[in-house]
Design a protein around this motif. Sequence first.
Motif, PDB file in Angstrom:
ATOM      1  N   LEU A  85       0.812  -1.224   0.000  1.00 50.57           N
ATOM      2  CA  LEU A  85       0.000   0.000   0.000  1.00 50.57           C
ATOM      3  C   LEU A  85       0.843   1.271   0.000  1.00 50.57           C
ATOM      4  CD1 LEU A  85      -2.671  -1.385   2.503  1.00 50.57           C
ATOM      5  CD2 LEU A  85      -2.856  -1.230   0.022  1.00 50.57           C
ATOM      6  N   GLN A  86       0.649   2.167   0.972  1.00 47.73           N
ATOM      7  CA  GLN A  86       1.314   3.467   0.961  1.00 47.73           C
ATOM      8  C   GLN A  86       2.829   3.335   0.949  1.00 47.73           C
ATOM      9  OE1 GLN A  86       0.371   5.963   4.326  1.00 47.73           O
ATOM     10  NE2 GLN A  86       1.599   7.685   3.595  1.00 47.73           N
ATOM     11  N   VAL A  87       3.361   2.427   1.761  1.00 39.49           N
ATOM     12  CA  VAL A  87       4.814   2.268   1.843  1.00 39.49           C
ATOM     13  C   VAL A  87       5.371   1.716   0.537  1.00 39.49           C
ATOM     14  CG1 VAL A  87       6.709   1.129   3.065  1.00 39.49           C
ATOM     15  CG2 VAL A  87       4.719   1.963   4.340  1.00 39.49           C
ATOM     16  N   ALA A  88       4.706   0.713  -0.020  1.00 40.86           N
ATOM     17  CA  ALA A  88       5.160   0.139  -1.284  1.00 40.86           C
ATOM     18  C   ALA A  88       5.132   1.186  -2.393  1.00 40.86           C
ATOM     19  CB  ALA A  88       4.287  -1.052  -1.661  1.00 40.86           C
ATOM     20  N   GLU A  89       4.123   2.047  -2.377  1.00 39.42           N
ATOM     21  CA  GLU A  89       4.022   3.107  -3.387  1.00 39.42           C
ATOM     22  C   GLU A  89       5.223   4.060  -3.289  1.00 39.42           C
ATOM     23  OE1 GLU A  89       0.988   6.759  -4.609  1.00 39.42           O
ATOM     24  OE2 GLU A  89       0.275   5.133  -3.322  1.00 39.42           O
ATOM     25  N   ILE A  90       5.571   4.460  -2.070  1.00 36.55           N
ATOM     26  CA  ILE A  90       6.709   5.356  -1.860  1.00 36.55           C
ATOM     27  C   ILE A  90       7.999   4.692  -2.331  1.00 36.55           C
ATOM     28  CG2 ILE A  90       8.161   6.428  -0.082  1.00 36.55           C
ATOM     29  CD1 ILE A  90       5.568   6.822   1.564  1.00 36.55           C
ATOM     30  N   GLU A  91       8.213   3.454  -1.879  1.00 36.10           N
ATOM     31  CA  GLU A  91       9.463   2.758  -2.183  1.00 36.10           C
ATOM     32  C   GLU A  91       9.607   2.473  -3.677  1.00 36.10           C
ATOM     33  OE1 GLU A  91       9.771   0.611   2.224  1.00 36.10           O
ATOM     34  OE2 GLU A  91       9.275  -0.603   0.459  1.00 36.10           O
ATOM     35  N   THR A  92       8.528   2.070  -4.317  1.00 31.47           N
ATOM     36  CA  THR A  92       8.575   1.773  -5.750  1.00 31.47           C
ATOM     37  C   THR A  92       8.852   3.032  -6.557  1.00 31.47           C
ATOM     38  OG1 THR A  92       7.020  -0.065  -5.457  1.00 31.47           O
ATOM     39  CG2 THR A  92       7.287   0.803  -7.681  1.00 31.47           C
ATOM     40  N   LYS A  93       8.201   4.128  -6.210  1.00 31.81           N
ATOM     41  CA  LYS A  93       8.394   5.392  -6.930  1.00 31.81           C
ATOM     42  C   LYS A  93       9.849   5.861  -6.835  1.00 31.81           C
ATOM     43  CE  LYS A  93       6.853  10.229  -6.961  1.00 31.81           C
ATOM     44  NZ  LYS A  93       8.195  10.802  -6.673  1.00 31.81           N
ATOM     45  N   LEU A  94      10.407   5.851  -5.632  1.00 31.68           N
ATOM     46  CA  LEU A  94      11.781   6.322  -5.449  1.00 31.68           C
ATOM     47  C   LEU A  94      12.783   5.378  -6.095  1.00 31.68           C
ATOM     48  CD1 LEU A  94      11.477   7.540  -1.746  1.00 31.68           C
ATOM     49  CD2 LEU A  94      11.642   8.967  -3.790  1.00 31.68           C
ATOM     50  N   ALA A  95      12.501   4.081  -6.061  1.00 30.33           N
ATOM     51  CA  ALA A  95      13.399   3.114  -6.692  1.00 30.33           C
ATOM     52  C   ALA A  95      13.419   3.296  -8.213  1.00 30.33           C
ATOM     53  CB  ALA A  95      12.980   1.695  -6.337  1.00 30.33           C
ATOM     54  N   LYS A  96      12.259   3.593  -8.793  1.00 26.35           N
ATOM     55  CA  LYS A  96      12.184   3.795 -10.244  1.00 26.35           C
ATOM     56  C   LYS A  96      13.009   5.006 -10.677  1.00 26.35           C
ATOM     57  CE  LYS A  96       7.807   1.537 -11.401  1.00 26.35           C
ATOM     58  NZ  LYS A  96       6.405   1.738 -11.866  1.00 26.35           N
ATOM     59  N   GLU A  97      13.126   6.007  -9.796  1.00 20.46           N
ATOM     60  CA  GLU A  97      13.950   7.171 -10.115  1.00 20.46           C
ATOM     61  C   GLU A  97      15.426   6.796 -10.230  1.00 20.46           C
ATOM     62  OE1 GLU A  97      13.161  10.087  -7.133  1.00 20.46           O
ATOM     63  OE2 GLU A  97      11.065  10.401  -7.740  1.00 20.46           O
ATOM     64  N   GLU A  98      15.806   5.676  -9.625  1.00 21.35           N
ATOM     65  CA  GLU A  98      17.176   5.173  -9.712  1.00 21.35           C
ATOM     66  C   GLU A  98      17.173   3.842 -10.454  1.00 21.35           C
ATOM     67  OE1 GLU A  98      19.480   7.138  -8.840  1.00 21.35           O
ATOM     68  OE2 GLU A  98      18.233   8.579  -7.761  1.00 21.35           O
ATOM     69  N   GLY A  99      16.468   3.835 -11.584  1.00 16.72           N
ATOM     70  CA  GLY A  99      16.245   2.598 -12.320  1.00 16.72           C
ATOM     71  C   GLY A  99      17.504   1.847 -12.712  1.00 16.72           C
ATOM     72  N   LEU A 100      18.543   2.577 -13.101  1.00 13.96           N
ATOM     73  CA  LEU A 100      19.770   1.899 -13.518  1.00 13.96           C
ATOM     74  C   LEU A 100      20.393   1.139 -12.353  1.00 13.96           C
ATOM     75  CD1 LEU A 100      21.502   1.438 -16.006  1.00 13.96           C
ATOM     76  CD2 LEU A 100      22.851   3.445 -15.388  1.00 13.96           C
ATOM     77  N   LEU A 101      20.369   1.744 -11.173  1.00 20.68           N
ATOM     78  CA  LEU A 101      20.932   1.078  -9.993  1.00 20.68           C
ATOM     79  C   LEU A 101      20.089  -0.126  -9.593  1.00 20.68           C
ATOM     80  CD1 LEU A 101      21.991   4.066  -7.658  1.00 20.68           C
ATOM     81  CD2 LEU A 101      23.408   2.779  -9.260  1.00 20.68           C
TER      82      LEU A 101
END
Length: 340
Positions: free
Chosen positions: A270-286
Amino acid sequence: MSWLDFTELAKAHGEALAKAIFKAYCEDFVVEEVLGITPTEEGEHELLWVEKTGQNTAWVAKQLAAYAGISQRQVSYCGLKDRQAVTRQWFSLHLPGKQGPDWQQLNIDGVNIKQVVRHQRKLARGCHAGNRFVIRLRECQVDENHLTERMSRIQAQGVPNYFGAQRFGHGNNNLTRANQWFAGEWRPKKNQQDIYWSAARAYVFNKVLNFRVENNLWNELITGDVLQFNDSNTLILPDKIDDTAKQKWQQAELIATAPLWGKGRLLSQLQVAEIETKLAKEEGLLTEGLVSGGVAMARRPLVVYPQQLAWQQQQDSIEVSFYLPKGAYATAVVRELVDW
């Protein structure tokens, strides 16, 4: 590429109380490893309790191996300790069927053997319990009441469990090299790959934690959090968080976590997964590089609570002492007090 620097990460307890000189001398940063096990006093391994000043751990391990006449692969330790410091840590040397050399005759600048004892097993990375720190911050003037108030808040609420700057290399070079590796522009030697994987995971974790600190969510329990016991790696998944778990969280027996990115399922929801997924996508190469490398997804606590916290002011300096569990960085505590 521009990286979010350690000095730019959000603070949890307000602006720095002062500016200070940090690590002006090795003696300003004293680290003592807490092993957490009792040596068996017999076995194939010789444990050395070593005090080193101004020397790095890997270099000392190499010198110990040479003096004992064994391969460097036969020397192990729980973790790397700072070079610009006075550190006391354990090393193990595999010496099956023979006695070690006379360690009192060892003559290495900045290295002092404090204790020698036999043990049945070698030391593995991360097998220690934690570290005690004594830190002197020089050339800083802080109002005594302000210092006491800040220390009391840290004691009660803990600090964000950021990875320290040393994880990312000088000038964030480890991150830059990881980015180049994952982009196919360069490839490290096999025995160096862990350095770059670790830097990439730590950066994504710090970015998620920084977001939660900025939004006053770092020590809040929000929908979809994954909790971890503060004395073990046992996790409580979101759908298992009941009133008992919430009470343990309020008592700091359970701590919310953020991802150490890798291959596998993201356990938050839910809310936590949304935050973590969004921020991780910003560092997609890593994150894609970590998944491709087969690094396993894991979790790390958002908060660390310094134990045995004590402080005193001495003219224009402050001395702070505390204990942290393994994996936590003393600089995460210092940055909540001063800029340096």
